[in-house]
Write a protein that holds these residues in place. Structure first.
Motif, PDB file in Angstrom:
ATOM      1  N   UNK A   1      32.366  12.334  46.782  1.00  0.00           N
ATOM      2  CA  UNK A   1      31.697  11.549  45.738  1.00  0.00           C
ATOM      3  C   UNK A   1      32.539  11.472  44.455  1.00  0.00           C
ATOM      4  N   UNK A   2      33.767  12.006  44.542  1.00  0.00           N
ATOM      5  CA  UNK A   2      34.819  11.751  43.543  1.00  0.00           C
ATOM      6  C   UNK A   2      36.127  11.642  44.318  1.00  0.00           C
ATOM      7  N   UNK A   3      37.164  11.136  43.677  1.00  0.00           N
ATOM      8  CA  UNK A   3      38.485  11.169  44.304  1.00  0.00           C
ATOM      9  C   UNK A   3      38.985  12.598  44.215  1.00  0.00           C
ATOM     10  N   UNK A   4      39.360  13.213  45.367  1.00  0.00           N
ATOM     11  CA  UNK A   4      39.637  14.644  45.348  1.00  0.00           C
ATOM     12  C   UNK A   4      40.881  14.986  44.526  1.00  0.00           C
ATOM     13  N   UNK A   5      40.903  16.235  44.068  1.00  0.00           N
ATOM     14  CA  UNK A   5      42.063  16.718  43.328  1.00  0.00           C
ATOM     15  C   UNK A   5      41.685  17.595  42.141  1.00  0.00           C
TER      16      UNK A   5
ATOM     17  N   UNK B   1      27.975  16.388  50.395  1.00  0.00           N
ATOM     18  CA  UNK B   1      28.516  15.635  49.262  1.00  0.00           C
ATOM     19  C   UNK B   1      29.278  16.599  48.366  1.00  0.00           C
ATOM     20  N   UNK B   2      30.343  16.090  47.740  1.00  0.00           N
ATOM     21  CA  UNK B   2      31.264  16.956  47.005  1.00  0.00           C
ATOM     22  C   UNK B   2      31.911  16.155  45.881  1.00  0.00           C
ATOM     23  N   UNK B   3      31.659  16.596  44.644  1.00  0.00           N
ATOM     24  CA  UNK B   3      32.283  15.960  43.480  1.00  0.00           C
ATOM     25  C   UNK B   3      31.237  15.406  42.527  1.00  0.00           C
ATOM     26  N   UNK B   4      31.179  15.975  41.340  1.00  0.00           N
ATOM     27  CA  UNK B   4      30.231  15.477  40.333  1.00  0.00           C
ATOM     28  C   UNK B   4      28.779  15.747  40.687  1.00  0.00           C
ATOM     29  N   UNK B   5      28.525  16.791  41.482  1.00  0.00           N
ATOM     30  CA  UNK B   5      27.132  17.068  41.893  1.00  0.00           C
ATOM     31  C   UNK B   5      26.441  17.920  40.823  1.00  0.00           C
ATOM     32  N   UNK B   6      25.437  17.302  40.217  1.00  0.00           N
ATOM     33  CA  UNK B   6      24.600  17.938  39.185  1.00  0.00           C
ATOM     34  C   UNK B   6      23.161  17.891  39.697  1.00  0.00           C
ATOM     35  N   UNK B   7      22.199  18.318  38.901  1.00  0.00           N
ATOM     36  CA  UNK B   7      20.800  18.215  39.327  1.00  0.00           C
ATOM     37  C   UNK B   7      20.448  16.752  39.640  1.00  0.00           C
TER      38      UNK B   7
ATOM     39  N   UNK C   1      34.878  15.979  37.561  1.00  0.00           N
ATOM     40  CA  UNK C   1      34.935  14.520  37.411  1.00  0.00           C
ATOM     41  C   UNK C   1      33.535  13.921  37.566  1.00  0.00           C
ATOM     42  N   UNK C   2      33.335  12.714  37.002  1.00  0.00           N
ATOM     43  CA  UNK C   2      32.005  12.098  37.154  1.00  0.00           C
ATOM     44  C   UNK C   2      31.768  11.558  38.565  1.00  0.00           C
ATOM     45  N   UNK C   3      30.550  11.693  39.013  1.00  0.00           N
ATOM     46  CA  UNK C   3      30.064  11.207  40.304  1.00  0.00           C
ATOM     47  C   UNK C   3      30.284   9.699  40.414  1.00  0.00           C
ATOM     48  N   UNK C   4      30.748   9.246  41.575  1.00  0.00           N
ATOM     49  CA  UNK C   4      30.959   7.806  41.805  1.00  0.00           C
ATOM     50  C   UNK C   4      29.737   7.245  42.549  1.00  0.00           C
TER      51      UNK C   4
END
Ligand code: DX5
Ligand code: ZN
Length: 225
Positions: free
Chosen positions: A136-140, A172-178, A144-147
């Motif tokens: 859910x983000x470009x890895x690296x 899902x992985x990247x920008x995961x918040x509540x 980062x903000x969720x796309x």
């Protein structure tokens, strides 16, 4: 559902302490991001670090290989204590032998897809995997903000799973918040990696419990709909 705190957002001088913290906070898995400086423009850590952490926690070790040549790393991470290894579909024709190799090492098999990559690319492998990771983000990098545009891909993965009566997890992985965990749960995600969203909170245990409650409420509401 599974919550997997990502060690990438931990204190790099205190991986041991923070792995234990993730377990005490109530996460089921520890997400371990392996970056090779080639597949992604960053370097994280390797099998020796994973091995050092293995004896400190009972957490399931979820190893995410953002690497151009995972073939040379699978055995080392297997020996170091990985429970699952995830490789990227962007590796093309090498994906099938990689999945087979992970399985032959006796580990759970994960396949990841980057935001710009068409979700159709994972279709041939769905009956060979235990987990599909929709990035859910470009890895690296962490933080980062969720796309938002990745949500239809998660939904498609859930449709295929139902139609084909498969039972791979949808991670899902990247920008995961509540908030974004709830959005992903609404379209079918069941496994939530969160780095900054959990390690960045003043009380990680409260944060894990809150994320779990939010996701469970969404899942109950969607199954009753
Ligand atoms: C991104 C990694 C993620 C990262 C997520 O390249 O694959 O696992 O740790 O970090 P947050 O949750 O901070 O976006
Ligand atoms: Zn990851």
């Amino acid at each position: 559902m599974i919550i997997a705190p990502s060690l990438l957002a931990a204190d790099y001088g205190n991986f041991a302490r923070d792995s234990i913290k993730a377990q005490r906070a109530g996460g089921e898995w520890l997400h371990l991001d392996i970056m090779d400086g080639h597949f992604v423009p960053n370097i994280s850590f390797g099998p020796a670090t994973v091995k050092a952490l293995r004896s400190l926690t009972r957490l399931f070790f979820d190893v995410h290989l953002m690497c151009s040549k995972p073939e040379v790393l699978l055995e080392s991470f297997s020996k170091a204590g990985a429970d699952q290894m995830t490789v990227h579909v962007e590796l093309g024709t090498r994906v099938e032998p990689l999945l087979w190799k992970i399985r032959s090492l006796g580990k759970k098999v994960g396949l990841a897809v980057n935001p710009p990559t068409n979700i159709a690319s994972v279709q041939p492998y769905l009956d060979k995997i235990d987990l599909l990771l929709v990035m859910t983000v470009n890895p690296g990098f962490g933080g980062q903000p969720f796309i938002e545009e990745t949500l239809p891909k998660i939904q498609q993965a859930a449709v295929w799973r139902r139609e084909r009566r498969l039972n791979y997890r949808i991670q899902v992985d990247g920008g995961i918040t509540f908030n974004t965990a709830a959005e992903c749960a609404r379209v079918g995600a069941d496994t939530f990696v969160s780095g900054t969203g959990l390690f960045g909170q003043p009380r990680m245990k409260t944060a894990v419990a809150k994320m779990r409650k939010i996701v469970e409420e969404v899942r109950t509401a969607s199954s009753g709909a």
